[in-house]
Design an enzyme around this catalytic site. Structure first.
Site, PDB file in Angstrom:
ATOM      1  N   ALA A 199      52.061  47.103  50.992  1.00  0.00           N
ATOM      2  CA  ALA A 199      53.019  47.453  49.955  1.00  0.00           C
ATOM      3  C   ALA A 199      52.418  47.067  48.612  1.00  0.00           C
ATOM      4  O   ALA A 199      51.589  46.147  48.536  1.00  0.00           O
ATOM      5  CB  ALA A 199      54.322  46.702  50.189  1.00  0.00           C
TER       6      ALA A 199
ATOM      7  N   GLY B 227      51.855  46.652  55.065  1.00  0.00           N
ATOM      8  CA  GLY B 227      52.467  47.963  55.299  1.00  0.00           C
ATOM      9  C   GLY B 227      51.462  49.017  55.752  1.00  0.00           C
ATOM     10  O   GLY B 227      51.840  49.998  56.400  1.00  0.00           O
TER      11      GLY B 227
ATOM     12  N   GLU C 120      51.136  48.486  59.383  1.00  0.00           N
ATOM     13  CA  GLU C 120      52.414  48.899  59.986  1.00  0.00           C
ATOM     14  C   GLU C 120      52.521  50.424  60.053  1.00  0.00           C
ATOM     15  O   GLU C 120      53.053  50.984  61.011  1.00  0.00           O
ATOM     16  CB  GLU C 120      53.567  48.279  59.184  1.00  0.00           C
TER      17      GLU C 120
ATOM     18  N   GLU D 167      51.256  39.177  55.053  1.00  0.00           N
ATOM     19  CA  GLU D 167      52.471  38.874  54.291  1.00  0.00           C
ATOM     20  C   GLU D 167      52.767  37.391  54.206  1.00  0.00           C
ATOM     21  O   GLU D 167      53.267  36.895  53.200  1.00  0.00           O
ATOM     22  CB  GLU D 167      53.681  39.604  54.916  1.00  0.00           C
TER      23      GLU D 167
HETATM   24  N1  CO8 Z   1      49.301  46.065  45.916  1.00  0.00           N
HETATM   25  C1  CO8 Z   1      48.937  46.362  44.642  1.00  0.00           C
HETATM   26  N2  CO8 Z   1      47.636  46.387  44.240  1.00  0.00           N
HETATM   27  C2  CO8 Z   1      46.684  46.107  45.142  1.00  0.00           C
HETATM   28  C3  CO8 Z   1      46.986  45.792  46.480  1.00  0.00           C
HETATM   29  C4  CO8 Z   1      48.370  45.785  46.874  1.00  0.00           C
HETATM   30  N3  CO8 Z   1      48.779  45.540  48.139  1.00  0.00           N
HETATM   31  N4  CO8 Z   1      45.832  45.531  47.138  1.00  0.00           N
HETATM   32  C5  CO8 Z   1      44.847  45.678  46.243  1.00  0.00           C
HETATM   33  N5  CO8 Z   1      45.343  46.031  45.047  1.00  0.00           N
HETATM   34  C6  CO8 Z   1      44.607  46.278  43.797  1.00  0.00           C
HETATM   35  C7  CO8 Z   1      44.042  44.983  43.227  1.00  0.00           C
HETATM   36  O1  CO8 Z   1      45.018  44.285  42.486  1.00  0.00           O
HETATM   37  C8  CO8 Z   1      42.913  45.519  42.374  1.00  0.00           C
HETATM   38  O2  CO8 Z   1      43.454  46.019  41.177  1.00  0.00           O
HETATM   39  P1  CO8 Z   1      42.685  45.757  39.768  1.00  0.00           P
HETATM   40  O3  CO8 Z   1      41.358  46.434  39.924  1.00  0.00           O
HETATM   41  O4  CO8 Z   1      43.576  46.428  38.760  1.00  0.00           O
HETATM   42  O5  CO8 Z   1      42.557  44.297  39.628  1.00  0.00           O
HETATM   43  C9  CO8 Z   1      42.398  46.703  43.171  1.00  0.00           C
HETATM   44  O6  CO8 Z   1      43.446  47.055  44.088  1.00  0.00           O
HETATM   45  C10 CO8 Z   1      41.156  46.368  43.994  1.00  0.00           C
HETATM   46  O7  CO8 Z   1      41.468  45.229  44.780  1.00  0.00           O
HETATM   47  P2  CO8 Z   1      40.556  43.911  44.792  1.00  0.00           P
HETATM   48  O8  CO8 Z   1      39.813  43.751  43.509  1.00  0.00           O
HETATM   49  O9  CO8 Z   1      41.424  42.766  45.229  1.00  0.00           O
HETATM   50  O10 CO8 Z   1      39.507  44.289  45.935  1.00  0.00           O
HETATM   51  P3  CO8 Z   1      38.752  43.292  46.898  1.00  0.00           P
HETATM   52  O11 CO8 Z   1      37.740  44.106  47.619  1.00  0.00           O
HETATM   53  O12 CO8 Z   1      38.273  42.079  46.173  1.00  0.00           O
HETATM   54  O13 CO8 Z   1      39.860  42.799  47.954  1.00  0.00           O
HETATM   55  C11 CO8 Z   1      41.711  43.097  49.468  1.00  0.00           C
HETATM   56  C12 CO8 Z   1      40.472  43.734  48.797  1.00  0.00           C
HETATM   57  C13 CO8 Z   1      41.263  41.996  50.433  1.00  0.00           C
HETATM   58  C14 CO8 Z   1      42.384  44.209  50.265  1.00  0.00           C
HETATM   59  C15 CO8 Z   1      42.647  42.514  48.412  1.00  0.00           C
HETATM   60  O14 CO8 Z   1      42.873  43.499  47.418  1.00  0.00           O
HETATM   61  C16 CO8 Z   1      43.975  42.091  48.946  1.00  0.00           C
HETATM   62  O15 CO8 Z   1      44.087  41.033  49.551  1.00  0.00           O
HETATM   63  N6  CO8 Z   1      45.040  42.910  48.712  1.00  0.00           N
HETATM   64  C17 CO8 Z   1      46.388  42.584  49.103  1.00  0.00           C
HETATM   65  C18 CO8 Z   1      46.587  42.797  50.577  1.00  0.00           C
HETATM   66  C19 CO8 Z   1      47.978  42.377  50.995  1.00  0.00           C
HETATM   67  O16 CO8 Z   1      48.358  41.241  50.876  1.00  0.00           O
HETATM   68  N7  CO8 Z   1      48.748  43.333  51.551  1.00  0.00           N
HETATM   69  C20 CO8 Z   1      50.081  43.081  52.035  1.00  0.00           C
HETATM   70  C21 CO8 Z   1      51.070  43.419  50.986  1.00  0.00           C
HETATM   71  S1  CO8 Z   1      52.716  42.971  51.444  1.00  0.00           S
HETATM   72  C22 CO8 Z   1      53.215  44.195  52.484  1.00  0.00           C
HETATM   73  O17 CO8 Z   1      52.534  45.111  52.794  1.00  0.00           O
HETATM   74  C23 CO8 Z   1      54.619  44.059  52.992  1.00  0.00           C
HETATM   75  C24 CO8 Z   1      55.119  45.309  53.698  1.00  0.00           C
HETATM   76  C25 CO8 Z   1      56.564  45.193  53.981  1.00  0.00           C
HETATM   77  C26 CO8 Z   1      57.331  45.168  52.697  1.00  0.00           C
HETATM   78  C27 CO8 Z   1      58.752  44.924  52.889  1.00  0.00           C
HETATM   79  C28 CO8 Z   1      59.456  45.026  51.535  1.00  0.00           C
HETATM   80  C29 CO8 Z   1      60.424  44.047  51.212  1.00  0.00           C
END
Ligand code: CO8
Length: 260
Positions: free
Chosen positions: A66, A111, A114, A134
């Site tokens: 998400a 997500g 999922e 999460e």
């Molecule tokens: N949301 C928004 N932006 C994101 C996300 C995300 N989930 N993941 C990555 N991005 C963005 C980064 O902020 C970055 O943006 P910017 O260049 O503007 O800084 C860009 O994508 C590239 O990402 P990174 O620089 O972080 O790239 P890396 O190669 O260093 O890392 C990762 C890649 C490991 C994937 C890292 O980006 C990361 O950990 N992302 C988050 C992953 C995460 O935690 N996902 C779970 C989210 S929560 C969820 O899915 C809940 C679902 C159910 C929701 C229920 C609702 C209530």
């Protein structure tokens, strides 16, 4: 409908939805979920579409979860509504009459995992990473992960992934039974489409019956599941496709399925 956050294409009966927010690693925001729902409406209305493939734009990410920047703005009610919207939309993949294949081309986190878990099966590129991170955000999976992952790989392995939030590579996901095939990135889409084409050549009635029998059977005892199978089998036997398939075998020719 014009889409901004997904690419929706249909070629020879195979629909492909590509999540397309590469700057955010294809993270799911509300608008993307709305577009996904609209594309699923289009697919349901088109009798000629036989298989759906989901993938992500670029070579780095399927869906990185998400959109955390959007999640961070939600109050409790908005969070609940977003979770519900995601669950409903993602569940439609499981309930879709046609087979759905996830071609996971990179990160499938939160997500994103999922979403892939709600598909009928998953092919993944060698660089794909799966995880439900999460817990590291102080929340839990909200798009079905706590329910679908234990059903697929067992509660003990699912709990370890959910409690630690750790990512696992495609090869490990294959060992756990989450992923059917791991392929080099360059071969992922062609291999997925080859399987999609093989499935699309089968009868629509029997594909629908097979998907429904497996899905419905997973949530009931064996006896009830076997009754579900009998009913689904009877639907196939009564169909034109069922008659055509068996007759074609006897006549030593290829069947011409019409989907009726
Ligand atoms: N949301 C928004 N932006 C994101 C996300 C995300 N989930 N993941 C990555 N991005 C963005 C980064 O902020 C970055 O943006 P910017 O260049 O503007 O800084 C860009 O994508 C590239 O990402 P990174 O620089 O972080 O790239 P890396 O190669 O260093 O890392 C990762 C890649 C490991 C994937 C890292 O980006 C990361 O950990 N992302 C988050 C992953 C995460 O935690 N996902 C779970 C989210 S929560 C969820 O899915 C809940 C679902 C159910 C929701 C229920 C609702 C209530």
């Amino acid at each position: 409908m014009g889409y901004e956050n997904i690419i929706f294409e249909v070629n020879e009966g195979i629909a492909t939805i590509t999540f397309n927010r590469p700057k955010a690693l294809n993270a799911l925001n509300g608008m993307l979920l709305d577009e996904l729902a609209a594309a699923l409406d289009e697919i349901e209305a088109d009798e000629d579409i036989r298989v759906l493939v989901l993938t992500g734009a670029g070579e780095k990410s399927f869906v990185a979860g998400a959109d955390i920047t959007e999640l961070a703005t939600f109050n409790t009610l908005q969070g609940k509504m977003f979770s519900r919207k995601g669950q409903l939309t993602i569940s439609r993949l499981q309930e879709l009459a046609i087979p759905v294949i996830a071609a996971v081309n990179g990160f499938a986190l939160g997500g994103g995992s999922e979403m892939a878990l709600a598909c009928d099966f998953i092919y993944a590129s060698e660089n794909a990473m799966f995880g439900l991170p999460e817990i590291t955000l102080g929340i839990i999976p909200g798009f079905g992960g706590t329910q679908r992952l234990p059903r697929l790989i067992g509660s003990n392995r699912a709990k370890e992934m959910i409690f630690t939030g750790k990512m696992i590579p495609a090869a490990e996901a294959e060992t756990l039974g989450m992923v059917n095939r791991v392929l080099p990135q360059a071969e992922l889409m062609e291999a997925t489409l080859k399987t999609a084409r093989a499935i699309a050549a089968k009868g629509k009635v029997s594909l629908r019956a097979a998907k429904q029998a497996v899905n419905s059977g997973l949530d009931v005892d064996l006896g009830t599941g076997l009754k579900i199978e009998v009913d689904a089998f009877a639907i196939c036997m009564a169909s034109e496709d069922g008659k055509e398939g068996t007759q074609a075998f006897i006549e030593k020719r290829k069947p011409q399925f019409k989907g009726t």
